[in-house]
Design a protein around this motif. Sequence first.
Motif, PDB file in Angstrom:
ATOM      1  N   VAL A 511     -27.555  14.460 -34.129  1.00 26.88           N
ATOM      2  CA  VAL A 511     -26.310  14.669 -33.386  1.00 26.88           C
ATOM      3  C   VAL A 511     -26.187  13.676 -32.236  1.00 26.88           C
ATOM      4  O   VAL A 511     -25.156  13.011 -32.064  1.00 26.88           O
ATOM      5  CB  VAL A 511     -26.243  16.113 -32.857  1.00 26.88           C
ATOM      6  CG1 VAL A 511     -24.999  16.315 -31.998  1.00 26.88           C
ATOM      7  CG2 VAL A 511     -26.251  17.099 -34.017  1.00 26.88           C
ATOM      8  N   ASP A 512     -27.220  13.559 -31.417  1.00 26.76           N
ATOM      9  CA  ASP A 512     -27.168  12.677 -30.239  1.00 26.76           C
ATOM     10  C   ASP A 512     -28.587  12.231 -29.934  1.00 26.76           C
ATOM     11  O   ASP A 512     -29.263  12.795 -29.084  1.00 26.76           O
ATOM     12  CB  ASP A 512     -26.563  13.418 -29.049  1.00 26.76           C
ATOM     13  CG  ASP A 512     -26.222  12.485 -27.895  1.00 26.76           C
ATOM     14  OD1 ASP A 512     -26.615  11.312 -27.950  1.00 26.76           O
ATOM     15  OD2 ASP A 512     -25.554  12.945 -26.939  1.00 26.76           O
ATOM     16  N   SER A 522     -27.136  28.480 -33.273  1.00 27.56           N
ATOM     17  CA  SER A 522     -26.468  28.913 -34.492  1.00 27.56           C
ATOM     18  C   SER A 522     -25.327  29.863 -34.166  1.00 27.56           C
ATOM     19  O   SER A 522     -25.240  30.421 -33.061  1.00 27.56           O
ATOM     20  CB  SER A 522     -27.468  29.611 -35.409  1.00 27.56           C
ATOM     21  OG  SER A 522     -27.916  30.821 -34.812  1.00 27.56           O
ATOM     22  N   ALA A 523     -24.432  30.061 -35.159  1.00 27.94           N
ATOM     23  CA  ALA A 523     -23.333  31.004 -34.990  1.00 27.94           C
ATOM     24  C   ALA A 523     -23.854  32.419 -34.795  1.00 27.94           C
ATOM     25  O   ALA A 523     -23.231  33.232 -34.096  1.00 27.94           O
ATOM     26  CB  ALA A 523     -22.403  30.945 -36.199  1.00 27.94           C
ATOM     27  N   GLN A 524     -25.008  32.757 -35.385  1.00 25.72           N
ATOM     28  CA  GLN A 524     -25.586  34.090 -35.221  1.00 25.72           C
ATOM     29  C   GLN A 524     -25.946  34.359 -33.759  1.00 25.72           C
ATOM     30  O   GLN A 524     -25.807  35.484 -33.262  1.00 25.72           O
ATOM     31  CB  GLN A 524     -26.836  34.245 -36.106  1.00 25.72           C
ATOM     32  CG  GLN A 524     -26.537  34.378 -37.583  1.00 25.72           C
ATOM     33  CD  GLN A 524     -26.297  33.033 -38.250  1.00 25.72           C
ATOM     34  OE1 GLN A 524     -26.140  32.012 -37.579  1.00 25.72           O
ATOM     35  NE2 GLN A 524     -26.257  33.032 -39.573  1.00 25.72           N
ATOM     36  N   THR A 525     -26.409  33.334 -33.068  1.00 25.60           N
ATOM     37  CA  THR A 525     -26.701  33.483 -31.638  1.00 25.60           C
ATOM     38  C   THR A 525     -25.427  33.585 -30.833  1.00 25.60           C
ATOM     39  O   THR A 525     -25.280  34.438 -29.948  1.00 25.60           O
ATOM     40  CB  THR A 525     -27.553  32.311 -31.135  1.00 25.60           C
ATOM     41  OG1 THR A 525     -28.804  32.285 -31.837  1.00 25.60           O
ATOM     42  CG2 THR A 525     -27.830  32.442 -29.634  1.00 25.60           C
ATOM     43  N   LEU A 538     -19.964  22.207 -33.890  1.00 30.45           N
ATOM     44  CA  LEU A 538     -20.254  21.071 -34.767  1.00 30.45           C
ATOM     45  C   LEU A 538     -19.892  21.375 -36.217  1.00 30.45           C
ATOM     46  O   LEU A 538     -20.121  20.544 -37.100  1.00 30.45           O
ATOM     47  CB  LEU A 538     -21.741  20.709 -34.674  1.00 30.45           C
ATOM     48  CG  LEU A 538     -22.278  20.376 -33.272  1.00 30.45           C
ATOM     49  CD1 LEU A 538     -23.748  19.981 -33.355  1.00 30.45           C
ATOM     50  CD2 LEU A 538     -21.468  19.262 -32.635  1.00 30.45           C
ATOM     51  N   GLY A 539     -19.337  22.582 -36.448  1.00 28.84           N
ATOM     52  CA  GLY A 539     -18.942  22.960 -37.797  1.00 28.84           C
ATOM     53  C   GLY A 539     -20.123  23.326 -38.659  1.00 28.84           C
ATOM     54  O   GLY A 539     -21.268  23.421 -38.192  1.00 28.84           O
ATOM     55  N   PRO A 549     -25.031  26.030 -45.867  1.00 31.60           N
ATOM     56  CA  PRO A 549     -24.745  25.407 -44.571  1.00 31.60           C
ATOM     57  C   PRO A 549     -24.732  26.474 -43.470  1.00 31.60           C
ATOM     58  O   PRO A 549     -24.519  27.649 -43.714  1.00 31.60           O
ATOM     59  CB  PRO A 549     -23.377  24.774 -44.760  1.00 31.60           C
ATOM     60  CG  PRO A 549     -22.738  25.544 -45.867  1.00 31.60           C
ATOM     61  CD  PRO A 549     -23.858  25.944 -46.793  1.00 31.60           C
ATOM     62  N   LEU A 550     -24.937  26.019 -42.243  1.00 31.06           N
ATOM     63  CA  LEU A 550     -25.025  26.905 -41.089  1.00 31.06           C
ATOM     64  C   LEU A 550     -24.081  26.395 -40.004  1.00 31.06           C
ATOM     65  O   LEU A 550     -24.056  25.205 -39.694  1.00 31.06           O
ATOM     66  CB  LEU A 550     -26.467  26.923 -40.538  1.00 31.06           C
ATOM     67  CG  LEU A 550     -26.739  27.842 -39.348  1.00 31.06           C
ATOM     68  CD1 LEU A 550     -26.698  29.297 -39.786  1.00 31.06           C
ATOM     69  CD2 LEU A 550     -28.110  27.525 -38.736  1.00 31.06           C
ATOM     70  N   SER A 551     -23.273  27.287 -39.442  1.00 29.45           N
ATOM     71  CA  SER A 551     -22.377  26.910 -38.348  1.00 29.45           C
ATOM     72  C   SER A 551     -23.206  26.685 -37.086  1.00 29.45           C
ATOM     73  O   SER A 551     -23.989  27.540 -36.688  1.00 29.45           O
ATOM     74  CB  SER A 551     -21.338  28.006 -38.098  1.00 29.45           C
ATOM     75  OG  SER A 551     -20.481  28.126 -39.218  1.00 29.45           O
TER      76      SER A 551
END
Length: 556
Positions: A511-512, A522-525, A538-539, A549-551
């Motif tokens: 990413v950077d 993560s989206a779960q967090t 970041l989709g 895939p994971l959000s």
Amino acid sequence: METDRNRFRLPVGIALGLVFSLLLVVICGIIISYMASADRRIAGRLLDEQALAVLKGNEATLKQFFQKQEQFLRSIAVHASASGEQFGDADLAPYLRLLPDGAMLELGQTGLSETPGDEKPIVAWAPFRYKEGFSTAVLVAELGLGDTRSLFAFYPQPVFAGIADQMSWEGRQKVFLLESRDKAIVVEGVPENDFASRPQSPLPDLADLKNTPLHLIWKDQQQAHNMGGEVDGRVFPGERGMFTAIFSKVDEGPAEGWIVGTLYQADQFGAALDQTRIVLYAAIVALFVGALLSFMVGRMLGRPLRRLAHSAAELRQLNFEAAERLPRSRLAELDDVNQAFNGSVGALNAFARYVPRQLVSRLIEEGMTSARNIELREMTIVFADLAGFTGLASHLSAEETASYLNGYFETVSDAIAESQGTIDKFLGDGVMAFWGAPSDQPDHAAMAIKAVKSLAERINQSPDIDLRVRIGVHTGKVVVGDIGTSSRMNYTVIGDAVNVAARLQEYGKQVDPDAKVIALASAQTMAHLPEGASTTSLGPVQLRGRDDPLSVFRIA
């Protein structure tokens, strides 16, 4: 050192045995010697005086009650006469509040001859009788109002139970009031239900009150006898031993003919007489000697024991550095304990460098020290890794490398500890931590994000331009508990959520790669955080080793 070992040390058991044995012999010897030589005739006279004082006091309480009620009723009559108008039931309402609880006032036709106007109104008292509306017998007082009507006052049995409570002057005696030898008004300790009134028998027979040993007072039986001396009384056997009842008969007033008395366990009657002046002086001397000896031993034992307790408390909190080293003692067992304790502190202090002290402290607080303590929980896992450290370490000496890593780990540990997280392990130049165990932390995700942002802020403010950190955060179900063998155990977490957090940390490089700090969650967090949290989506991201895939969101 040899001289110190050869010093005489008195064993604790012998020291305590000598002191307490001497104290016991002194106190018991004085008391037994006095009791053997005491004059029983003097004690008997003192017993009579005490009993008479108790009975006179009880009679005075009863007399005061009747005087107060008669004065109260006369004041109503005076008010009725002074008003000049017909005195009705509504006029009685203000006076009802001044009656004892449960008592009542009533107007009715007089049964008395009228009292001349210049004479004080006479209150006539009738014996206890049955009256509808009352569950117990009532004592009736009648006072003429100067016309064809009278004022009636009804005092039910519970009123006199309250008077008996006022007569109680020590817990071991039970007050009783009898209308005659066979009819009971009050017996302390007997429930009100036993005094239920019936038309044919307003007051219960004393012999029927089986809840009190007093029902056996007049029964002819072995060992039962009247007391001698100046006080009337009777000693008689009951179901729980021998009893003593002292009593007197009221010879004047509304309660004329009543019997006022108190009931004791026979072995307790007159126990207060043991506190005579000679016994008091002897006890004071004995207690002074015992107190002096106890004080001397207490000074010998108290100080090292307090030090031991304080140091043990520090050990329980795992504050090994704060635990005080204990000095040598003249008491052999205490000296052995002190030296063993000092050795244990040194060993634990060395051992603590290789175990997660914060985790062990929490496990102790939660009472989770039993082996194989394993459960399934939803938790938040954080992985932090020092980016580019391998290349940096190649230009540093061993000492410089260790110093650099220790400073980095100190920064990470402080941020995690401030948010009540638990460091699971150090992985080379990486750190794994978790929230949600061993303590129950419902907001574990928010606490983990707070720690990550605090760590990011500290690193961004660091003057070290080569310090770059990647962080991954994920929330999910994991197995947490004691994992390992009987010889070595780790309290750790395992499961797919751990792997996801590690993969998120790795993905930060894509990413950077040049960022001083990059933290991905993560989206779960994020689902556990309140709305409005500052993040960048970041989709959907395909992480290494995962099919779906994971959000992903960037939080720093």
